[in-house]
Design an enzyme around this catalytic site. Structure first.
Site, short mmCIF file in Angstrom:
data_model
loop_
_atom_site.label_atom_id
_atom_site.label_comp_id
_atom_site.label_asym_id
_atom_site.label_seq_id
_atom_site.Cartn_x
_atom_site.Cartn_y
_atom_site.Cartn_z
N CYS A 205 -4.15 -0.97 -2.34
CA CYS A 205 -4.67 0.38 -2.55
C CYS A 205 -4.42 0.77 -4.00
O CYS A 205 -3.46 0.31 -4.63
CB CYS A 205 -4.08 1.38 -1.57
N CYS B 233 6.54 -0.51 -9.32
CA CYS B 233 7.07 -1.32 -8.21
C CYS B 233 8.50 -1.73 -8.50
O CYS B 233 8.92 -1.79 -9.65
CB CYS B 233 6.22 -2.58 -8.04
N CYS C 295 0.86 -1.16 0.00
CA CYS C 295 0.00 0.00 0.00
C CYS C 295 0.91 1.22 0.00
O CYS C 295 2.12 1.09 0.21
CB CYS C 295 -0.89 -0.02 1.24
#
Length: 175
Positions: free
Chosen positions: A88, A96, A12
Site C-alpha cells: 500500500c 520502516c 501494509c
C-alpha cells in the site's frame, strides 16, 4: 540437500486486506521455496471479512490470519526476512524498522479494496481484483531464478513487478 527457503514479509498500514491476501497467496503458490508473513505499521487488529471470503472463494488458506504490527519482525529472534514488499502507498511512505539481515525491498502498491464503498457486489469485486493483481505479482516473483540473479538485477526485477497491471501509483520509492 534442499535449498534454503526465503522469508517474505508483506507490509501494509492496517494489515487487514492486501497484505493478508499476499501472505496467503505466497504461502500456497510459493510452497517449498518461500515462507510468507504479513504485518502493518498501524494494524487494525482484525482481518477484513471480505479478504477472508475472497481467499476462501479462490481456494486459498483463509483461517488463522491476524492483523499484527510490523515491529514483531524487527526484534531479536524474529524470522530474518529475505524480501520485504510494501503493498500500500501509505506504508511505502512510512519509516520502516531496520530489518535484520537487510532484505531486498520493493513497493507493489495495489488500491485498497477495503476502501471501496458501494454495494456488496462492488466491494467483493474490488477484493477479487486486488487478489488477481497480487496473485499476478506473486506468480511473477515466484518464477524468478532468484539464486541466479545478482542483487542489482534482482532489485530491478522486483521493482518491475511492482509496476504490473493494477498498480496504485507509479511510486519509484521502495520500503
Amino acid at each position: 540437500m534442499a535449498d534454503r527457503m526465503f522469508n517474505v514479509l508483506f507490509l501494509c498500514t492496517g494489515n487487514s486486506a492486501r497484505s493478508i491476501l499476499a501472505e496467503s497467496i505466497l504461502a500456497r503458490d510459493g510452497q517449498g521455496r518461500f515462507r510468507s508473513f504479513s504485518a502493518g505499521s498501524h494494524p487494525k487488529g482484525i482481518v477484513h471479512p471480505l479478504a477472508l471470503k475472497t481467499l476462501e472463494h479462490f481456494g486459498y488458506q483463509h483461517e488463522g490470519f491476524r492483523s499484527k504490527p510490523w515491529d514483531e519482525f524487527a526484534v531479536p529472534g524474529a524470522p530474518v526476512m529475505d524480501f520485504v514488499f510494501t503493498v500500500c502507498d501509505n506504508a511505502a511512505g512510512e519509516a520502516c524498522p531496520v530489518w535484520p539481515g537487510q532484505p531486498m525491498t520493493a513497493h507493489w502498491g495495489i488500491e485498497d479494496p477495503a476502501a471501496v464503498e458501494g454495494s456488496e457486489l462492488e466491494r467483493e469485486a474490488a477484493f477479487a481484483a486486488a487478489f488477481r493483481y497480487m496473485k499476478n505479482r506473486i506468480s511473477t516473483f515466484a518464477a524468478l531464478p532468484i539464486r541466479k540473479l545478482d542483487s542489482v538485477a534482482l532489485g530491478s526485477r522486483l521493482k518491475e513487478i511492482g509496476q504490473l497491471e493494477g498498480t496504485s501509483s507509479p511510486r519509484p520509492n521502495v520500503a
